[in-house]
Design a protein around this motif. Structure first.
Motif, PDB file in Angstrom:
ATOM      1  N   PRO A   2       1.062  -1.309   0.206  1.00 39.22           N
ATOM      2  CA  PRO A   2       0.005   0.146  -0.285  1.00 39.22           C
ATOM      3  C   PRO A   2       0.840   1.204  -0.100  1.00 39.22           C
ATOM      4  CG  PRO A   2       0.577  -1.192   1.938  1.00 39.22           C
ATOM      5  CD  PRO A   2       0.527  -1.962   1.504  1.00 39.22           C
ATOM      6  N   THR A   3       0.210   1.978  -0.706  1.00 41.66           N
ATOM      7  CA  THR A   3       0.695   3.486  -0.451  1.00 41.66           C
ATOM      8  C   THR A   3       1.063   4.207   0.982  1.00 41.66           C
ATOM      9  OG1 THR A   3      -0.853   4.521  -1.450  1.00 41.66           O
ATOM     10  CG2 THR A   3       1.287   3.869  -2.874  1.00 41.66           C
ATOM     11  N   VAL A   4       1.099   5.490   1.069  1.00 43.35           N
ATOM     12  CA  VAL A   4       0.614   6.350   2.111  1.00 43.35           C
ATOM     13  C   VAL A   4      -0.763   7.059   1.877  1.00 43.35           C
ATOM     14  CG1 VAL A   4       1.586   8.334   2.720  1.00 43.35           C
ATOM     15  CG2 VAL A   4       3.538   6.666   2.508  1.00 43.35           C
ATOM     16  N   ARG A   5      -0.166   7.660   0.657  1.00 46.36           N
ATOM     17  CA  ARG A   5      -1.869   7.858   0.602  1.00 46.36           C
ATOM     18  C   ARG A   5      -3.413   6.574   0.750  1.00 46.36           C
ATOM     19  NH1 ARG A   5      -2.716  11.840  -3.665  1.00 46.36           N
ATOM     20  NH2 ARG A   5      -1.031  11.229  -4.197  1.00 46.36           N
ATOM     21  N   GLU A   6      -2.974   5.462   0.869  1.00 44.19           N
ATOM     22  CA  GLU A   6      -3.829   4.614   0.776  1.00 44.19           C
ATOM     23  C   GLU A   6      -4.277   3.673   2.304  1.00 44.19           C
ATOM     24  OE1 GLU A   6      -3.334   1.764  -3.307  1.00 44.19           O
ATOM     25  OE2 GLU A   6      -2.376   1.610  -1.988  1.00 44.19           O
ATOM     26  N   ILE A   7      -2.328   3.944   2.911  1.00 39.31           N
ATOM     27  CA  ILE A   7      -2.802   4.036   4.019  1.00 39.31           C
ATOM     28  C   ILE A   7      -4.059   5.413   4.752  1.00 39.31           C
ATOM     29  CG2 ILE A   7      -1.601   4.042   6.747  1.00 39.31           C
ATOM     30  CD1 ILE A   7      -0.089   2.631   4.791  1.00 39.31           C
ATOM     31  N   GLU A   8      -3.146   6.171   5.123  1.00 38.83           N
ATOM     32  CA  GLU A   8      -4.479   7.510   5.389  1.00 38.83           C
ATOM     33  C   GLU A   8      -5.451   8.012   4.666  1.00 38.83           C
ATOM     34  OE1 GLU A   8      -4.405  12.275   4.832  1.00 38.83           O
ATOM     35  OE2 GLU A   8      -4.333  11.628   2.961  1.00 38.83           O
ATOM     36  N   LEU A 237      -4.389  -1.342  11.827  1.00 32.53           N
ATOM     37  CA  LEU A 237      -3.901  -1.141  10.382  1.00 32.53           C
ATOM     38  C   LEU A 237      -2.976  -3.184  10.250  1.00 32.53           C
ATOM     39  CD1 LEU A 237      -1.485   1.545  11.131  1.00 32.53           C
ATOM     40  CD2 LEU A 237      -3.019   1.363   9.356  1.00 32.53           C
ATOM     41  N   THR A 238      -2.654  -3.632  10.546  1.00 33.23           N
ATOM     42  CA  THR A 238      -2.071  -5.033  10.668  1.00 33.23           C
ATOM     43  C   THR A 238      -4.023  -6.260  10.125  1.00 33.23           C
ATOM     44  OG1 THR A 238      -0.895  -5.662  12.394  1.00 33.23           O
ATOM     45  CG2 THR A 238      -2.092  -7.204  12.026  1.00 33.23           C
ATOM     46  N   ASP A 239      -4.861  -5.299  10.381  1.00 31.19           N
ATOM     47  CA  ASP A 239      -6.387  -6.501   9.884  1.00 31.19           C
ATOM     48  C   ASP A 239      -6.335  -5.531   8.610  1.00 31.19           C
ATOM     49  OD1 ASP A 239      -6.085  -7.441  12.701  1.00 31.19           O
ATOM     50  OD2 ASP A 239      -7.579  -6.033  12.699  1.00 31.19           O
ATOM     51  N   ARG A 240      -6.092  -4.522   8.383  1.00 27.62           N
ATOM     52  CA  ARG A 240      -6.330  -3.621   6.593  1.00 27.62           C
ATOM     53  C   ARG A 240      -5.392  -3.883   5.971  1.00 27.62           C
ATOM     54  NH1 ARG A 240     -10.254   0.069   6.248  1.00 27.62           N
ATOM     55  NH2 ARG A 240      -9.233   0.105   3.995  1.00 27.62           N
ATOM     56  N   PHE A 241      -4.762  -4.343   6.353  1.00 24.20           N
ATOM     57  CA  PHE A 241      -2.856  -4.540   5.636  1.00 24.20           C
ATOM     58  C   PHE A 241      -2.406  -5.552   6.281  1.00 24.20           C
ATOM     59  CE2 PHE A 241      -4.240   0.219   5.436  1.00 24.20           C
ATOM     60  CZ  PHE A 241      -4.428   0.313   3.989  1.00 24.20           C
ATOM     61  N   PRO A 242      -2.525  -7.109   5.883  1.00 22.28           N
ATOM     62  CA  PRO A 242      -1.752  -8.169   6.834  1.00 22.28           C
ATOM     63  C   PRO A 242       0.153  -8.124   6.411  1.00 22.28           C
ATOM     64  CG  PRO A 242      -3.973  -8.232   5.604  1.00 22.28           C
ATOM     65  CD  PRO A 242      -3.471  -7.456   5.361  1.00 22.28           C
ATOM     66  N   GLU A 243      -0.387  -7.357   4.842  1.00 22.69           N
ATOM     67  CA  GLU A 243       1.496  -7.332   3.911  1.00 22.69           C
ATOM     68  C   GLU A 243       2.407  -6.737   4.932  1.00 22.69           C
ATOM     69  OE1 GLU A 243      -1.320  -4.474   1.163  1.00 22.69           O
ATOM     70  OE2 GLU A 243      -1.553  -6.304   3.287  1.00 22.69           O
ATOM     71  N   LEU A 244       2.050  -5.236   5.297  1.00 19.02           N
ATOM     72  CA  LEU A 244       2.684  -4.625   6.135  1.00 19.02           C
ATOM     73  C   LEU A 244       3.546  -5.082   7.438  1.00 19.02           C
ATOM     74  CD1 LEU A 244       0.907  -0.979   6.397  1.00 19.02           C
ATOM     75  CD2 LEU A 244       2.608  -2.217   4.782  1.00 19.02           C
ATOM     76  N   THR A 245       3.901  -4.342   7.839  1.00 17.73           N
ATOM     77  CA  THR A 245       4.892  -5.131   9.076  1.00 17.73           C
ATOM     78  C   THR A 245       4.825  -3.644  10.398  1.00 17.73           C
ATOM     79  OG1 THR A 245       6.690  -6.273   8.688  1.00 17.73           O
ATOM     80  CG2 THR A 245       6.905  -5.358  10.885  1.00 17.73           C
ATOM     81  N   VAL A 246       3.869  -3.505  10.983  1.00 19.33           N
ATOM     82  CA  VAL A 246       3.373  -2.325  12.638  1.00 19.33           C
ATOM     83  C   VAL A 246       3.461  -3.032  13.173  1.00 19.33           C
ATOM     84  CG1 VAL A 246       1.172  -1.195  13.059  1.00 19.33           C
ATOM     85  CG2 VAL A 246       1.520  -2.425  10.077  1.00 19.33           C
ATOM     86  N   PHE A 247       4.222  -1.944  14.180  1.00 16.57           N
ATOM     87  CA  PHE A 247       4.740  -2.127  15.911  1.00 16.57           C
ATOM     88  C   PHE A 247       4.153  -0.679  16.607  1.00 16.57           C
ATOM     89  CE2 PHE A 247       8.451  -0.941  13.540  1.00 16.57           C
ATOM     90  CZ  PHE A 247       9.220   0.239  14.515  1.00 16.57           C
ATOM     91  N   LYS A 248       3.901  -1.172  17.162  1.00 14.99           N
ATOM     92  CA  LYS A 248       3.796   0.331  18.051  1.00 14.99           C
ATOM     93  C   LYS A 248       5.664   0.923  18.743  1.00 14.99           C
ATOM     94  CE  LYS A 248       2.237   1.237  23.247  1.00 14.99           C
ATOM     95  NZ  LYS A 248       3.385   1.888  23.528  1.00 14.99           N
ATOM     96  N   SER A 249       6.085   2.432  18.409  1.00 17.28           N
ATOM     97  CA  SER A 249       7.324   2.471  19.462  1.00 17.28           C
ATOM     98  C   SER A 249       7.436   1.608  20.466  1.00 17.28           C
ATOM     99  CB  SER A 249       8.070   3.750  19.381  1.00 17.28           C
ATOM    100  OG  SER A 249       8.403   4.549  20.039  1.00 17.28           O
ATOM    101  N   ALA A 250       8.894   1.348  20.634  1.00 11.22           N
ATOM    102  CA  ALA A 250       9.478   1.139  21.395  1.00 11.22           C
ATOM    103  C   ALA A 250       9.939   1.580  22.702  1.00 11.22           C
ATOM    104  CB  ALA A 250      10.651  -0.296  22.029  1.00 11.22           C
TER     105      ALA A 250
END
Length: 263
Positions: A2-8, A237-250
């Protein structure tokens, strides 16, 4: 990918732009809207530490709650490396990292900041408080609790470094919550029959007035009261875009410390 635009666009489905207050700055604020994204860092704020973490982890995008640029409290007139804001913006731009920020629209959205806050405290049957902006939530505890015990619970449940509180002599049962600086809504909590209001950034005089207003006040800090939404953003975001790696800042955590005499 996905692009930034699609995620927005997907994030605006969760928290529509129309829900933002008129002074707010939300959406894609920094970077290339057509950039393909493989990895996303989610954080409450975009700080230098969060920027460094995102760059080190190879992220093309940071999704935050607080806007990296917000003209209400920090007007953007220049972008210079010798200012704190300019240095941060240039660092992100030079590294090809975009920023999407969901602020007051995420505060009011179902499943957003204040629903996450109510859930973190285990409030039952949470619903709108009835304030004009639709920010705050109200719910109940399964059984009444002394204020001091509830203050400890709030501190524990929100992973706060400490809380400030003042009481009116009532046990805690019906609780209103407002993530971040929601002190303007104390009167709405009282009108809704709440015995307790949990928020952040309360003033001395508001604590002083708590007994006369007939409400317990708890200030649990700006970061702890809003941070629970970050896990929801990661999940969404993980549900919407399973191909992405999404993590919370540590790297991003509460910075305010408390010193108590005798420790």
């Amino acid at each position: 990918m996905p692009t930034v635009r699609e995620i927005e666009q997907a994030l605006f489905e969760l928290a529509p732009r129309e829900g933002a207050m008129d002074w707010d700055n939300v959406g894609h604020l920094l970077g290339d809207p057509d950039q393909a994204v493989t990895k996303v860092c989610v954080a409450l704020d975009i700080t230098e530490a969060v920027a460094a973490e995102a760059i080190e982890q190879g992220c093309e995008l940071i999704v935050s709650h607080h806007p990296v640029m917000n003209c209400k409290w920090l007007p953007v007139q220049t972008v210079r490396s010798d200012t704190a804001q300019g240095h941060l913006l240039l660092r992100l731009l030079r590294s090809g990292v975009s920023a999407i920020c969901m602020h007051t629209n995420l505060d009011v959205a179902p499943g957003g900041v204040n629903d996450a806050f109510a859930a973190a405290l285990g409030l039952e049957d949470p619903g709108p408080l009835g304030d004009p902006e639709g920010l705050c939530r109200v719910g109940t505890l399964s059984s009444p609790m002394p204020l001091q015990d509830f203050a400890r619970k709030v501190c524990r449940d929100l992973h706060a470094n400490g809380v400030r509180y003042a009481g009116c002599g009532k046990p805690v049962r019906r609780v209103a919550v407002g993530g971040g600086a929601c002190s303007d809504y104390i009167h709405h909590a009282v009108a809704a029959g709440c015995d307790t209001f949990v928020t952040a950034d309360l003033s001395y005089h508001q604590f002083l007035d708590a007994e006369g207003m007939g409400v317990n006040l708890i200030d649990a800090g700006h970061f702890p009261t809003e941070d629970p939404v970050c896990a929801r953003l990661v999940s969404y975001l993980t549900d919407r875009f399973p191909e992405l790696t999404v993590f919370k800042s540590a790297s991003h955590r509460e910075v305010i410390q408390y010193c108590v005499e005798g420790e």
